[in-house]
Structure formats: structure tokens, C-alpha cells
Design a protein around this motif. Structure first.
Motif, PDB file in Angstrom:
ATOM      1  N   TYR A  90     -10.595  -1.920  -6.896  1.00  0.00           N
ATOM      2  CA  TYR A  90     -10.774  -3.255  -6.692  1.00  0.00           C
ATOM      3  C   TYR A  90     -10.545  -3.831  -7.815  1.00  0.00           C
ATOM      4  O   TYR A  90      -9.443  -5.058  -8.403  1.00  0.00           O
ATOM      5  N   LEU A  91     -11.283  -3.673  -8.980  1.00  0.00           N
ATOM      6  CA  LEU A  91     -11.440  -4.269  -9.952  1.00  0.00           C
ATOM      7  C   LEU A  91      -9.656  -4.386 -11.174  1.00  0.00           C
ATOM      8  O   LEU A  91      -9.544  -5.342 -11.686  1.00  0.00           O
ATOM      9  N   TYR A 107      -7.522   0.626  -1.642  1.00  0.00           N
ATOM     10  CA  TYR A 107      -6.218  -0.268  -0.434  1.00  0.00           C
ATOM     11  C   TYR A 107      -7.570  -0.429   0.990  1.00  0.00           C
ATOM     12  O   TYR A 107      -6.003  -0.855   1.907  1.00  0.00           O
ATOM     13  N   GLN A 108      -8.422  -0.416   1.139  1.00  0.00           N
ATOM     14  CA  GLN A 108      -8.393  -1.278   2.257  1.00  0.00           C
ATOM     15  C   GLN A 108      -8.569  -2.509   2.681  1.00  0.00           C
ATOM     16  O   GLN A 108      -9.301  -3.606   1.489  1.00  0.00           O
ATOM     17  N   PHE A 109      -8.183  -2.861   3.696  1.00  0.00           N
ATOM     18  CA  PHE A 109      -8.487  -4.345   4.008  1.00  0.00           C
ATOM     19  C   PHE A 109      -9.349  -4.855   4.120  1.00  0.00           C
ATOM     20  O   PHE A 109     -10.686  -4.296   4.497  1.00  0.00           O
ATOM     21  N   PRO A 110      -9.759  -6.592   3.546  1.00  0.00           N
ATOM     22  CA  PRO A 110     -11.292  -6.477   2.931  1.00  0.00           C
ATOM     23  C   PRO A 110     -12.114  -7.127   3.635  1.00  0.00           C
ATOM     24  O   PRO A 110     -13.005  -7.792   3.427  1.00  0.00           O
ATOM     25  N   GLU A 111     -11.919  -6.621   5.160  1.00  0.00           N
ATOM     26  CA  GLU A 111     -12.081  -7.214   6.521  1.00  0.00           C
ATOM     27  C   GLU A 111     -13.375  -6.808   5.884  1.00  0.00           C
ATOM     28  O   GLU A 111     -14.891  -6.031   6.970  1.00  0.00           O
ATOM     29  N   LYS A 112     -13.435  -4.808   6.447  1.00  0.00           N
ATOM     30  CA  LYS A 112     -14.241  -3.488   5.898  1.00  0.00           C
ATOM     31  C   LYS A 112     -15.913  -3.867   5.045  1.00  0.00           C
ATOM     32  O   LYS A 112     -15.499  -5.153   4.204  1.00  0.00           O
ATOM     33  N   LEU A 113     -16.698  -3.315   5.278  1.00  0.00           N
ATOM     34  CA  LEU A 113     -17.973  -3.736   4.567  1.00  0.00           C
ATOM     35  C   LEU A 113     -18.248  -3.648   2.918  1.00  0.00           C
ATOM     36  O   LEU A 113     -17.574  -4.500   2.264  1.00  0.00           O
ATOM     37  N   ILE A 114     -16.946  -2.853   2.763  1.00  0.00           N
ATOM     38  CA  ILE A 114     -16.905  -2.227   1.214  1.00  0.00           C
ATOM     39  C   ILE A 114     -16.276  -3.542   0.170  1.00  0.00           C
ATOM     40  O   ILE A 114     -16.733  -4.012  -0.499  1.00  0.00           O
ATOM     41  N   PRO A 115     -14.946  -3.060   0.866  1.00  0.00           N
ATOM     42  CA  PRO A 115     -14.435  -3.768   0.242  1.00  0.00           C
ATOM     43  C   PRO A 115     -14.757  -5.845   0.454  1.00  0.00           C
ATOM     44  O   PRO A 115     -14.717  -6.202  -0.800  1.00  0.00           O
ATOM     45  N   TRP A 157      -3.361  -7.195  -5.752  1.00  0.00           N
ATOM     46  CA  TRP A 157      -3.423  -6.414  -4.025  1.00  0.00           C
ATOM     47  C   TRP A 157      -3.639  -7.490  -3.064  1.00  0.00           C
ATOM     48  O   TRP A 157      -3.759  -7.520  -2.049  1.00  0.00           O
ATOM     49  N   TRP A 158      -5.609  -7.984  -3.558  1.00  0.00           N
ATOM     50  CA  TRP A 158      -6.398  -7.688  -2.702  1.00  0.00           C
ATOM     51  C   TRP A 158      -6.196  -9.053  -2.768  1.00  0.00           C
ATOM     52  O   TRP A 158      -6.722 -10.703  -1.347  1.00  0.00           O
ATOM     53  N   GLU A 159      -5.546  -9.705  -3.482  1.00  0.00           N
ATOM     54  CA  GLU A 159      -4.943 -11.413  -4.345  1.00  0.00           C
ATOM     55  C   GLU A 159      -4.318 -11.892  -2.699  1.00  0.00           C
ATOM     56  O   GLU A 159      -4.855 -12.914  -2.374  1.00  0.00           O
ATOM     57  N   SER A 160      -3.573 -11.372  -2.887  1.00  0.00           N
ATOM     58  CA  SER A 160      -2.396 -11.517  -1.600  1.00  0.00           C
ATOM     59  C   SER A 160      -2.836 -12.156  -0.658  1.00  0.00           C
ATOM     60  O   SER A 160      -2.618 -12.344   0.437  1.00  0.00           O
ATOM     61  N   VAL A 161      -3.980 -11.182   0.437  1.00  0.00           N
ATOM     62  CA  VAL A 161      -4.372 -10.997   1.387  1.00  0.00           C
ATOM     63  C   VAL A 161      -5.387 -12.033   1.285  1.00  0.00           C
ATOM     64  O   VAL A 161      -4.949 -12.039   2.580  1.00  0.00           O
ATOM     65  N   ARG A 162      -6.517 -12.413   0.796  1.00  0.00           N
ATOM     66  CA  ARG A 162      -6.950 -13.603   0.600  1.00  0.00           C
ATOM     67  C   ARG A 162      -6.297 -14.398   0.411  1.00  0.00           C
ATOM     68  O   ARG A 162      -6.755 -16.047   0.993  1.00  0.00           O
ATOM     69  N   ARG A 163      -5.527 -14.303  -0.498  1.00  0.00           N
ATOM     70  CA  ARG A 163      -4.931 -15.613   0.126  1.00  0.00           C
ATOM     71  C   ARG A 163      -3.627 -16.228   1.205  1.00  0.00           C
ATOM     72  O   ARG A 163      -3.196 -16.952   1.819  1.00  0.00           O
ATOM     73  N   GLY A 164      -3.620 -15.290   1.885  1.00  0.00           N
ATOM     74  CA  GLY A 164      -2.421 -15.053   2.692  1.00  0.00           C
ATOM     75  C   GLY A 164      -2.871 -15.190   4.390  1.00  0.00           C
ATOM     76  O   GLY A 164      -3.678 -15.858   5.522  1.00  0.00           O
ATOM     77  N   SER A 195       1.034  -1.342  -0.416  1.00  0.00           N
ATOM     78  CA  SER A 195      -0.142  -0.555   0.229  1.00  0.00           C
ATOM     79  C   SER A 195       0.825   1.101   0.273  1.00  0.00           C
ATOM     80  O   SER A 195       0.513   2.280  -0.523  1.00  0.00           O
ATOM     81  N   VAL A 196       2.002   1.325   0.575  1.00  0.00           N
ATOM     82  CA  VAL A 196       3.266   2.010   0.001  1.00  0.00           C
ATOM     83  C   VAL A 196       4.115   2.309  -0.721  1.00  0.00           C
ATOM     84  O   VAL A 196       5.296   3.117  -0.982  1.00  0.00           O
ATOM     85  N   ALA A 197       3.585   1.260  -1.603  1.00  0.00           N
ATOM     86  CA  ALA A 197       4.884   0.606  -2.832  1.00  0.00           C
ATOM     87  C   ALA A 197       5.613   2.005  -3.546  1.00  0.00           C
ATOM     88  O   ALA A 197       6.417   2.336  -3.682  1.00  0.00           O
ATOM     89  N   PRO A 198       4.235   2.885  -3.251  1.00  0.00           N
ATOM     90  CA  PRO A 198       4.384   3.563  -4.877  1.00  0.00           C
ATOM     91  C   PRO A 198       5.201   5.153  -3.840  1.00  0.00           C
ATOM     92  O   PRO A 198       5.308   5.474  -4.685  1.00  0.00           O
ATOM     93  N   VAL A 199       5.567   5.253  -2.912  1.00  0.00           N
ATOM     94  CA  VAL A 199       6.615   6.062  -2.454  1.00  0.00           C
ATOM     95  C   VAL A 199       7.795   5.508  -1.511  1.00  0.00           C
ATOM     96  O   VAL A 199       8.487   6.027  -0.562  1.00  0.00           O
ATOM     97  N   SER A 200       7.639   3.972  -1.828  1.00  0.00           N
ATOM     98  CA  SER A 200       8.047   3.408  -0.799  1.00  0.00           C
ATOM     99  C   SER A 200      10.367   3.322  -0.926  1.00  0.00           C
ATOM    100  O   SER A 200      10.800   3.788  -0.003  1.00  0.00           O
ATOM    101  N   HIS A 201      10.387   4.158  -2.250  1.00  0.00           N
ATOM    102  CA  HIS A 201      11.932   4.431  -2.642  1.00  0.00           C
ATOM    103  C   HIS A 201      11.483   5.556  -2.987  1.00  0.00           C
ATOM    104  O   HIS A 201      13.508   6.547  -3.420  1.00  0.00           O
ATOM    105  N   ASP A 202      11.320   6.991  -2.334  1.00  0.00           N
ATOM    106  CA  ASP A 202      11.234   7.974  -2.370  1.00  0.00           C
ATOM    107  C   ASP A 202      12.418   8.839  -1.309  1.00  0.00           C
ATOM    108  O   ASP A 202      11.598   7.992  -0.584  1.00  0.00           O
TER     109      ASP A 202
END
Length: 363
Positions: free
Chosen positions: A325-326, A192-200, A331-338, A42-49
């Protein structure tokens, strides 16, 4: 400017990190324990800044927190690290007490000792922003809104732990003069919302053709706040908010839970047609204990004193969210597998019992 962000690999935390580093060019130290809900992708876009640094550490560790302040020398703190999911607090309240209360205490003490050793000039500008929730106020009836003066009346272990941490923040200001500010936000949503929450959870269940479970009769109302609007508010409060005060942050987007799920179904029918309406998978399940009926935030103070306003309506924000999400399966497949496969939480050993399916004629 140098800002220490706790919980910066979580949902709101990663959004504020991306915003501060990517748009405001602020130097950020992300202090995160990297729990199940954290995701460094989720912070990959700035992780090398060059303006970004990560410290893997627990806010409950006083030695690590003292070192973080001493080494990074922040001008401000945005404290987001917390256990946040109400359902998990029902069956695992100990982690909420430890992180949300004890962790906040440890961080406050580290900040206090750091603050006391700053020069007079730096003490004048240092700020500690504690990010809290509207759930500390309890439940509203059909009318009215939460204001900064609303009395606390928490219903769940989660909201009680956040209420306690809010009181610590205010006490450290009144007793020790630490320049603290509290923000209380409504329900956040977005990329980037963790998919335990309602919307994701509903988006991903709809994508997989799984049931779309709605608690009770779906009439519970929440005020929805797009996460990018929230992070703009947080940086504004940190820079210009009045020390010792509170600011409510809400999107003025009240929706019933059932209405949210039905809107997601409509968007999935458009963006991911399945030959039938996704509404056929909506079902009602036994409500969770202590489920507050309605939240609504009056953000007038933030709007009038600091000039903030939400840019996204619920319609524009939810469309952006569904599309994200579509478009970001990796991003979310790694969460669901893990760490989380989409199962219901907070059952306290009881089996989930569907109450009814919502039948919809489909094409």
C-alpha cells in the motif's frame, strides 16, 4: 484449461485471475458487473495477455450467463462474485440477497444446462467451485475451530446470504448431479484489497494521520489468510477436490482486531515514521450489531487430502501488505477519490460515537 471466474475484478477474484493467467497459463474469462468494489487496475498485470478476457455482466442476468458458458466453453467455474462487506449488509441487505442468493441461483442454472450438453468426457472433468466464508458458521467461544461439519449459524445479512448460497450449491449437486465443491475461507488480506476492509483501512488512515477506529474493545478474533495462499488453495480444490464436498481454507493466524491494528502501527512506525507512534490514533468505537466474537478455521482436510499449506505467517503477510500500500499510491488514491473515502459504514443512520482513545506515549 479454461476457467470462468466470476467477480474477477474484486480483491480475491483479481488475485485468482492474476495467478491463473500469469503463473498457471490458464485461459480465463472474467465475468464481473464492475460494482464499486471492482477495479480493473487490479487485473492490469494480465489484462493484455491472450489467455485473459473480460465480460462485463451481472450474474443475475440469465441470458448473459447462458451466453457466457456457451461462448467460452469453460472446463471449470470459480464463483467469487458477491457482495461481501458485513457493515454494508447492515444498511443495504437487498443487494446481498440479490447478488449472493439470486445471482448464485442464476449461475447454477446456466452451469447446469451447459453441463448437461457436454460430452461424457468433458462432464467427467468439469467442476464448479463456490467460494464462501467462515462467517456462515457463526461465532466461536474461546476454544475450538470450525470444521467442514460445523453447523451453520450466520449472524449478519451478509453471512446469511452466503449460507443460503452454500445450500443452493449443495442442492444443485444432490438434485441435478452438477459437480460442485464449496470452499469456506477465513479473513483474507493482502495487496489490492478494497479499503473498506480493516487492514487496508487502517494502513491508509495511519498514512493520513486519521483516527484508527476499533470496534468494541478490540477483542474480536479472526484467522487471517494471505490472499496469495488462498488462490493457490482454490485452484488446487478446483482441480483435485472431491465433488459434493467442502474444504475450509485458513491461515492458522488468529489475531485480535486490536492486535492487528497495533501491528500495523508498528510497521507504519518503521516504514513511514511520523515522529510519534501511530498508536496514538487508535480509538474504540461503538461495536457493530451482530459482531461475531471469534473465528478460527481448521484447514486439516485441505492440508492432508490435497497437500496445501499456507506459506505466509501473519507477520510476513502483513509486512508485505503494508509495503504494497505504501508503494502503490496510484491504485488506492483513485479509489479514495472516487467511490470510498474511508468513512465508517453500517451505522444505519446513527452517528459514530468514539468510546475511548488508546493513549500511547510516543517518542
Amino acid at each position: 484449461m479454461r476457467v470462468l471466474v466470476t467477480g474477477g475484478a474484486g480483491f480475491i477474484g483479481s488475485a485468482i485471475v492474476r495467478y491463473l493467467v500469469g503463473e498457471e497459463r490458464v485461459q480465463v474469462l472474467n465475468v464481473d458487473k464492475l460494482t464499486y468494489a471492482s477495479n480493473l487496475a487490479s487485473v492490469a498485470p494480465v489484462s493484455h495477455d491472450s489467455n485473459y478476457a473480460l465480460l462485463k455482466a451481472d450474474i443475475c442476468d440469465p441470458v448473459r450467463m447462458a451466453a457466457a458458458f456457451a461462448d467460452f466453453q469453460p472446463d471449470g467455474v470459480i464463483h467469487l462474485a458477491a457482495e461481501t462487506h458485513v457493515d454494508r449488509s447492515i444498511t443495504g441487505s437487498a443487494a446481498f440477497i440479490e447478488t449472493n442468493i439470486t445471482g448464485t441461483y442464476v449461475l447454477l442454472e446456466a452451469a447446469r444446462r451447459y453441463f448437461e450438453n457436454l460430452s461424457a468426457k468433458r462432464r467427467d472433468t468439469f467442476r464448479f467451485l463456490h467460494v464462501s466464508t467462515d462467517e456462515v458458521y457463526g461465532s466461536l467461544g474461546a476454544e475450538g475451530m470450525f470444521t467442514e461439519e460445523t453447523a451453520y449459524d450466520p449472524s449478519s445479512p451478509y453471512s446469511a446470504s452466503k449460507a443460503a448460497s452454500d445450500h443452493l450449491i449443495l442442492a444443485w449437486h444432490r438434485t441435478y448431479g452438477l459437480p460442485t465443491i464449496i470452499s469456506n475461507c477465513s479473513n483474507n488480506y493482502g495487496p489490492y484489497q478494497f479499503p473498506e476492509k480493516l487492514i487496508p483501512l487502517m494502513i491508509l488512515n495511519a498514512l493520513d494521520g486519521k483516527p484508527l477506529p476499533v470496534y468494541g474493545n478490540g477483542s474480536n478474533v479472526r484467522d487471517w489468510l494471505y490472499v496469495d495462499d488462498h488462490v493457490r488453495a482454490l485452484f488446487l480444490i478446483l482441480r483435485r477436490g472431491q465433488v459434493g464436498e467442502k474444504y475450509n481454507v485458513g491461515g492458522r493466524n488468529e489475531q485480535t482486531n486490536l492486535g492487528v491494528v497495533e501491528r500495523i502501527c508498528e510497521l507504519m512506525d518503521r516504514f513511514n515514521p511520523a515522529g510519534f507512534s501511530h498508536r496514538r490514533h487508535v480509538c474504540f468505537v461503538t461495536d457493530r450489531p451482530g459482531h461475531d466474537q471469534r473465528y478460527a478455521i481448521d484447514a486439516s482436510r485441505l492440508e492432508t487430502e490435497l497437500g496445501w499449506s499456507a506459506k505466509e505467517t501473519f507477520d510476513t503477510g502483513i509486512e508485505k501488505t503494508v509495503r504494497w500500500y505504501l508503494d502503490n499510491r496510484a491504485w488506492w488514491e483513485s479509489v479514495r477519490r472516487g467511490v470510498y473515502a474511508g468513512e465508517r459504514l453500517g451505522l444505519d443512520g446513527k452517528r459514530e460515537r468514539p468510546l475511548a482513545a488508546v493513549k500511547r506515549d510516543a517518542k
